[in-house]
Structures are given as C-alpha cells and as structure tokens.
Design a protein around this motif. Structure first.
Motif, PDB file in Angstrom:
ATOM      1  N   GLN A   1       4.050  59.235 -15.455  1.00 47.86           N
ATOM      2  CA  GLN A   1       4.951  58.201 -15.944  1.00 47.86           C
ATOM      3  C   GLN A   1       4.283  56.827 -15.902  1.00 47.86           C
TER       4      GLN A   1
ATOM      5  N   THR B   1       8.589  52.773 -16.065  1.00 47.30           N
ATOM      6  CA  THR B   1       9.633  53.671 -15.553  1.00 47.30           C
ATOM      7  C   THR B   1      10.048  53.271 -14.145  1.00 47.30           C
TER       8      THR B   1
ATOM      9  N   ASN C   1       8.215  49.654 -31.684  1.00 45.60           N
ATOM     10  CA  ASN C   1       7.875  50.435 -30.499  1.00 45.60           C
ATOM     11  C   ASN C   1       7.019  49.580 -29.568  1.00 45.60           C
TER      12      ASN C   1
ATOM     13  N   LEU D   1       2.225  52.772 -25.179  1.00 43.63           N
ATOM     14  CA  LEU D   1       1.714  53.984 -25.815  1.00 43.63           C
ATOM     15  C   LEU D   1       0.194  54.054 -25.718  1.00 43.63           C
TER      16      LEU D   1
ATOM     17  N   LEU E   1       6.450  60.065 -30.060  1.00 44.59           N
ATOM     18  CA  LEU E   1       5.694  59.047 -29.335  1.00 44.59           C
ATOM     19  C   LEU E   1       6.003  57.646 -29.857  1.00 44.59           C
TER      20      LEU E   1
ATOM     21  N   THR F   1       8.723  56.522 -30.836  1.00 45.32           N
ATOM     22  CA  THR F   1      10.042  56.021 -30.434  1.00 45.32           C
ATOM     23  C   THR F   1       9.972  55.171 -29.166  1.00 45.32           C
ATOM     24  N   ALA F   2       8.832  55.212 -28.462  1.00 44.12           N
ATOM     25  CA  ALA F   2       8.720  54.498 -27.188  1.00 44.12           C
ATOM     26  C   ALA F   2       8.897  53.003 -27.392  1.00 44.12           C
ATOM     27  N   LYS F   3       9.779  52.414 -26.617  1.00 42.49           N
ATOM     28  CA  LYS F   3      10.016  50.969 -26.640  1.00 42.49           C
ATOM     29  C   LYS F   3       9.378  50.328 -25.405  1.00 42.49           C
TER      30      LYS F   3
ATOM     31  N   SER G   1      13.319  56.396 -23.964  1.00 39.84           N
ATOM     32  CA  SER G   1      12.236  56.472 -24.952  1.00 39.84           C
ATOM     33  C   SER G   1      10.865  56.523 -24.296  1.00 39.84           C
ATOM     34  N   VAL G   2      10.761  56.066 -23.052  1.00 38.46           N
ATOM     35  CA  VAL G   2       9.480  56.052 -22.344  1.00 38.46           C
ATOM     36  C   VAL G   2       9.301  57.316 -21.508  1.00 38.46           C
TER      37      VAL G   2
ATOM     38  N   THR H   1       7.587  60.482 -23.141  1.00 36.64           N
ATOM     39  CA  THR H   1       6.269  60.406 -23.778  1.00 36.64           C
ATOM     40  C   THR H   1       5.189  61.218 -23.062  1.00 36.64           C
TER      41      THR H   1
END
Length: 794
Positions: free
Chosen positions: A54, A58, A160, A165, A376, A378-380, A412-413, A416
């Motif tokens: 992570q 997070t 994003n 990412l 991937l 979609t990660a904000k 969203s995180v 991933t």
C-alpha cells in the motif's frame, strides 16, 4: 463600607497569569503530541501495510481521520491553531502543485497523440460524460453555482493521481514494462489535462460569485495575468535556468547565491497571477508546468520538494482534512448516502475502464491488460482530497458529500497494488522472460553497455573495449562508464547531499580528480575517434561498500537497460607483466554479479590491451574468439560479431571440435545432462556458428580455424599455445553441455569465476601480454522469482 477583599489564592480565579500560562502550555503540549502522534502512527501503519504494497496515502488518510475524530484532539485545536494549520496546508499544496507541474511536459499536447495519450483521453472523456450526466441528479452539490460545480466534479472524477501511480509501479518493478509505461504515461497525460482544465476554468468560474461589473473586470485581470505568467515561464525561464545550470556543472557543489536566485525566480513566476486574484495553487501548477523540467536546478527542486512533502506535509495534510471534516456529522444512517457513494464508484470505475478498454482494443492491446490499466487510472491523489475539502469550506458541498469523495479517493488507491500484482501473475504465466543479452538484441537497437572501472589504470583497456564494441554507427553504441569506488569512512565524511532522490555530491578531491580524468579521457577519445562512429557516453558512479556494490550495479543495469556489463578482473597488471594478488573486495563483487546480473556479463583480464582506431589494417591488433560450445560461447560469438564489423581489427574465430575418431576421445563425461539435452545444445551450437560463418567468415571478413581435439589434455595444450599470438582472446565462461574437451580443466582452478578455459588462458604464470575477455550469458535462474520489465501487452 469596608473595601471588598479578594482572595488571590482561590482556584476559581482565572485572572492569575501563572494559571493562564500553565493552561496555555498544556493546550500547546496536547497539540504537539497530537501532531507527533500523526507522523509516528502514519509511519507505523505504513510499515504494517508493507506486505500489501500500500502507498503512504493509505496510512496517512487512515491515521489523519481516526486521530481527529477523537474528541480530546478536536477540542484542543481551537480557531487560531486551526488557522495556522490551514495556512500551512495551503502553502504545502502550493509546493505540491508546483512540483507536480514541474515533472510534466506540457508540449506533448501540441504533438500528434501517442498511444498512451489516446488511452488517457478515452478514459477521461468517457468518465466526464458519465459524471456530467449523472451527478446533477444525485444532489452532490448545493444549488448555488451548479454548472461550475458539476463541471469541476466531473473533471476531478476524470483525472487521477499520477504521482501515486508512478511511485507504485516503480516500487513493484513494473515501471519499464509495456503496461507500466502505458499506465504511467496515460496517468500523467490524464493528470495534466485535468489540472489544465481546472486552471483555465478558475478564470471563468472563480471561487467568488460574479455579481457586478467590477467582478467581471477582476475575472479579465486574472485571465490576462495567467496568460502573461505562462508566456514568461515558457520563454524567459529556459534562458535563466540554462544559465544557472551552466554555471553549476554536475559534480560540483551548487553555489548558494545561484540557488537562492533560482528559488526566488521560481517563486516570482508562480506568484504573478495571484496578485490579481487568481488561485495560488493553480498558479503554482501553471508556473511549474512551463518551467524547464530538465537540468540540475529543476531536479534539485523536484527532489527537495518531494522529500519535504512526503516527510512533513502529507501526514499534516490529512490531519487538517480530519479537522475540517468532522466525521460525527456524516449521515451514515441514510441509505441514500451509500447509494451516492456507489454511484461515484461506478462512474469513476466504469468510465475509466470502459473508455480505456474501447480505445485499447482499437489500438490492438489485450483485453485483460486494458481492464487493468483502466482500474489503475481510477486512482486519485492528494489534490482531489484538497479540492473536496476546499469545496466544503467554501460552502459548495456538505460534510456528507465531502466524506463520500474522500472515501472514493481511499477506495481508488487501496485496490491498485492488487491490480498490479494480478498483472504480474498473468504476465509470468503468459510471457517468457526476456533475456538482456547480445544474442537476442534487436539489430535495429543500439547496444547499451555498462563499462566498469576501478580507476585510471583501467583507462586504456576500457577505451579499447569500447572501441572494438562499437559496431556500425547505426544503430550505434551507448556506453555507461561506471566508477566502482568502495565507500569508506573517509569518503563518507566528505560527502554532501546532492540533487536527486539518491544522489550525493562528493567533495573528496582524490575522487573528483580521478573521475574528471576518466571523463576527460573518454570524451577526448570519442570526440577524436568516435564522433562519426555512433558512440554515446554517460557517466555513472557505483559508490558503496563491497557488500552492497553488486546490488547497486544490478540496479544500474536494470535502470539503464544494458545488455552487457563489462568488469575489470580483480587482479592488476604489474610493471613486470605479471598479475598481482588482486583485491578481494572487487573479486567478491565480480562473483556476485556473475550470479545475479540482470544481463550478460564480461570480465576482462587486462595484460596491456591497448587499441585505437588509428591502427592501419596491415598492423591491426589480432583478436581471437574461441568456440567450444555452450550458451556462454554463443554469447561470446555474438560479441565477436560486433568486433568483426570494426575495420581496424583482425579477428580470427577458432572452433574446437571433438575428434570422435581418436582412440583417446572419451564417449561421454557429463552424466548430469541427458543425451537429448546434449544433442539439443549441440544443435544450437551448430546453428549459431553457421549464422556467424555465413555473415562474417564466408566473406573473408573474419579468419577461421578449426582444431580437432580428443580430450581436455589436448585442449590445455592448444590453449597455452595461443599465448602471445593475439592481443585479446574472447571466450565463454562455461555453460557447456558437452564437457569432453574441458573435463578436468577446473581441477586446479585459481579463479573459478573465469571458467575453466578463461582460467587456463589467464594463468598468473604467463606474461605473454594476451588479454582475456570472459563472457557469460544472462543467467535467468536468479530472476525466475521476479518478472522481466519488458513483457508486452500487444
């Protein structure tokens, strides 16, 4: 009447200065403890989540929201302290937006769109259409300024967090794979476009409502100021930054006055538009976006700001988010709240995955990989959280909606790393590991070599190896000249932090002078001889203890994507022509690299190998390549193929064949290899040699010689007879399925890392002047648990 008598000793008296001082310090200490706990617990939770891969965001979100939900913590942060934290967060977001823009290249949008850009645009457009169509009906926003707020929300859902990412893909070592490059590049495109749209949109939809003509004039002023700032940043800043970079070359400490001047220039560029009412965060992004991202000063600023943000700012940021949010007001008991959250997740996911999948299939990508890329993307990131909280404090959304958006960012995180690990598992099953070796190098690709040196005494041999390896000018040769320097206490004491995540500046004069001498020698030779030969050079430093040096060199080889690492032998040539006892530390490094290198490896036993391109063909140095058989000999033959293209080299290929008719020839000695495998290896040997013969020997470009031998005794005699006949002998380290001709040669080996043939040729008792290059094919056994970074998704 008698005067009133007061008792200052009563505990209820709040006018006592001492009591005020104690109470104030207790409140300050509580705040200090809360902030320290935020930093400490965030790092502890991140450490606990490391098996799940992570990212830091997070743990930062979790700790920030949990701590600020405690009544004692919330009550201790009164309005003045909240304002101080808020000002610190706003300044941190200015730095965040500046460094985000500085890491991007805005001019790519003026070029024909690449595959990565198409994928990014497709995912953004699909998400934007879904968001702008659905969100107005779900009461995410208050009635005021519904159009601008809907557009802002839709753009945010379309973007994003590219920095999250990028760091995740790099950490999981898939950044150089096709899917890694696609995801990172598409993420950067998406992030840049959405930030640009928000920056431009702020001019037309500022934070305050436009109620009169004066506000419209202010809007025009903001637009003009932003345009002027962008023009200055794009045209003036490259001239200034390049001047600073030229005045501060690599390897020298940055001048303090130039550093201060650079920071002042960057700050002035980013602060021009806010003087006229423009948003300071978006102004910082636009300023950083059009500043040059290359060069020493820019890299220094990126490194320092990223360190500052990751260490100090991000935990404080989410602590501020929790203070602003007040989770107790979240309407968790209403079903509609979770329906709205589900809709946000569906829009962000279906939009990205759908658009990415449709575009990817059109471009010829595989379906499962494009679904993974969409997930991937979609990660904000932090900026999306900041926009949500900023909308809350401006009264555009309520606490429930803001909380839903932060939950969306968290979700969203979290997924991933799972997606990336699924990509890795699928790639392992579907795609064979790519060997970084000369045999499989694309003829249209340049050869990349990591050429290592212990010091200036390796200069002649290293330059000679570079020269004979250059091949044709097209595609050419890229040599990464690497200094292998042991990190000692004396050197460590003379080091200073440099610009870059892992860079340092060495102030030890002996090292800097040595590196300058090596750089000057290589550059001079390339300018005089290799300018038209397609040779490019870069300088690299492997400064570490001998225990960690093999890992550092392996990491360099992976990052630079080289096909061959060339190492000096640990023994050094004396004045009498003999080799000394050698350095045990460098021997340890060589042996570890032979086991774990991510590409093919060569060790040069130097006995005065010196070659220049100025030699006439009639007096050209003689080079021989020995071919007995096996994977390493095939790799040595591939290297010899490049040497054969050099007009100043007389190359001879000598093939040792088994004389099966001899009465002294053993039938078979390698009981570990089955007869079928042995036949297969011999077939590969014949095919490889036949190709080499057709390319080089048939046209009289290379001399050819065969030696029919019965056993290893005859092999030893022939090897020793070669001493003094050639300037350089190239041979494979080992890896032979048929060991009839080498059986027993390793019984008295002095240096097993050279292999049986290399050890015989480089015996220390010889002072013949013949140098030996021992080559080993990339050993994938050490990497079977990992994943090649070059797998394809087409």
């Amino acid at each position: 009447m008698s005067p009133a008598i007061t008792d200052d000793t009563t505990p209820n008296n709040t006018n006592n200065p001492c009591i005020k001082f104690v109470v104030a310090n207790i409140n300050v200490s509580e705040k200090f403890i809360a902030l320290i706990a935020t930093y400490a617990l965030s790092r502890i939770v991140h450490y606990l989540l490391r098996p799940l891969s992570q990212p830091y965001i997070t743990s930062d979100i979790t700790i920030g929201l949990v701590l600020t939900s405690l009544p004692r913590v919330r009550d201790s942060f009164t309005t003045p302290f909240n304002l101080a934290v808020e000002n610190a967060v706003d300044f941190g977001m200015i730095c965040y937006a500046f460094v985000l823009g500085l890491e991007m290249d805005p001019y790519v949008i003026f070029k024909p769109p690449t595959r990565q850009a198409m994928v990014a645009y497709a995912g953004m457009l699909c998400t934007f259409i879904m968001a702008s169509t659905v969100t107005p009906w779900l009461n995410y926003l208050k009635e005021t300024r519904a159009v601008s707020s809907t557009l802002s929300l839709s753009i945010c859902l379309s973007g994003n967090g590219s920095h999250i990412l990028t760091r995740l893909m790099t950490k999981l070592k898939v950044g150089k794979s096709d899917i890694g490059k696609l995801s990172i590049s598409a993420g950067v495109h998406s992030d840049m476009i959405t930030m640009l749209l928000l920056a431009i949109g702020f001019v037309f939809f500022p934070a305050e409502n436009i109620v009169n003509i004066r506000d419209e004039v202010k809007m025009i002023k903001m637009g003009v100021a932003l345009v002027i700032q962008t023009i200055v940043a794009a045209n003036v800043s490259p001239i200034f930054i390049n001047w600073i970079n030229n005045e501060n070359p690599e390897g020298k400490p940055l001048k303090g006055s130039h550093l201060v001047l650079s920071m002042a220039f960057m700050a002035s560029i980013c602060s021009w538009a806010p003087w006229f009412g423009y948003n300071s965060v978006m102004s910082a992004f636009m300023g950083g976006l059009f500043l040059p991202s290359e060069g020493r000063i820019s890299k220094w600023a990126i490194s320092k700001l990223n360190n500052l943000l990751s260490i100090l700012f991000y935990p404080l940021f989410f602590f501020w988010v929790g203070l602003r949010l007040d989770i107790s007001r979240f309407e968790a008991g209403i079903v509609g709240t979770w329906v709205r959250l589900l809709c946000l997740v569906v829009i962000a996911t279906i939009g990205k995955v759908g658009g990415t999948l449709l575009c990817g299939l059109t471009l010829g990508y595989h379906r499962p990989e494009m679904v993974a890329v969409g997930l991937l993307l979609t990660a904000k990131g932090h900026f999306h959280v900041y926009l949500a909280v900023d909308a809350l404090r401006r009264g555009r959304i309520d606490v429930t909606t803001c909380t839903l958006m932060i939950i969306l960012v968290f979700l969203s995180v979290v997924h991933t790393p799972i997606v990336v690990k699924h990509i890795i598992e699928r790639a392992r099953k579907r795609v064979p590991i790519q060997r970084m070796a000369l045999q499989w190098l694309d003829p249209s690709s340049e050869l990349r070599i990591l050429l290592c040196l212990h010091g200036p005494h390796n200069l002649d041999s290293a330059i000679s190896l570079m020269e004979i390896s250059r091949g044709r000018s097209d595609p050419g040769l890229f040599v990464h000249v690497t200094d292998m320097i042991e990190l000692t206490e004396q050197i460590a004491a003379a080091m200073a932090p440099g610009e870059g995540m892992d860079n340092i500046t060495i102030t030890d004069t002996s090292i800097t002078e040595m590196r300058d001498q090596i750089t000057h020698a290589f550059q001079t030779y390339i300018n005089e001889n290799g300018g038209s030969g397609g040779i490019k050079m870069s300088r690299v430093l492997a400064l570490s203890t001998f225990n960690s040096m093999p890992q550092d060199i392996c990491a360099l080889a992976e990052d630079l994507m080289v096909s061959l690492i060339l190492l000096p032998f640990h023994k050094r040539l004396n004045e009498n022509g003999m080799l000394d006892e050698g350095h045990p530390g460098f021997r340890y490094v060589n042996r570890k690299l032979l086991r774990n290198a991510p590409c093919s490896t060569g060790i040069l036993v130097d006995r005065g190998f010196c070659f220049t391109s100025k030699f006439p063909r009639s007096s050209a140095p003689k080079v021989a390549v020995l071919f007995i058989g096996g994977k390493d000999d095939r790799e040595a033959l591939a290297f010899a193929g490049r040497v054969a293209r050099h007009p100043g080299v007389k190359l001879t290929v000598i093939r040792f064949l088994v004389d099966k008719n001899s009465e002294h020839a053993p039938r078979r000695v390698n009981n570990r290899v089955s007869a079928a495998d042995q036949e297969e290896e011999m077939k590969l040997d014949d095919e490889c040699f036949a190709q080499f013969y057709e390319k080089h020997v048939a046209g009289s470009e290379v001399a050819y010689m065969e030696k029919h031998l019965a056993n290893s005794s005859e092999t030893y005699t022939n090897l020793t007879s070669l001493e003094g006949q050639y300037s350089l002998i190239i041979v494979g380290r080992g890896g032979r399925a048929n060991t009839v001709l080498t059986q027993g040669l390793n019984d008295w080996q002095q240096c097993p890392e050279l292999g049986p043939v290399g050890d015989v040729l480089s015996g220390s008792s010889s002072a013949s002047g013949t140098s030996i290059l021992i080559i080993q094919l990339h050993n994938i056994k050490a990497q079977l648990d990992g994943l090649s970074e070059e797998f394809s998704i087409m």
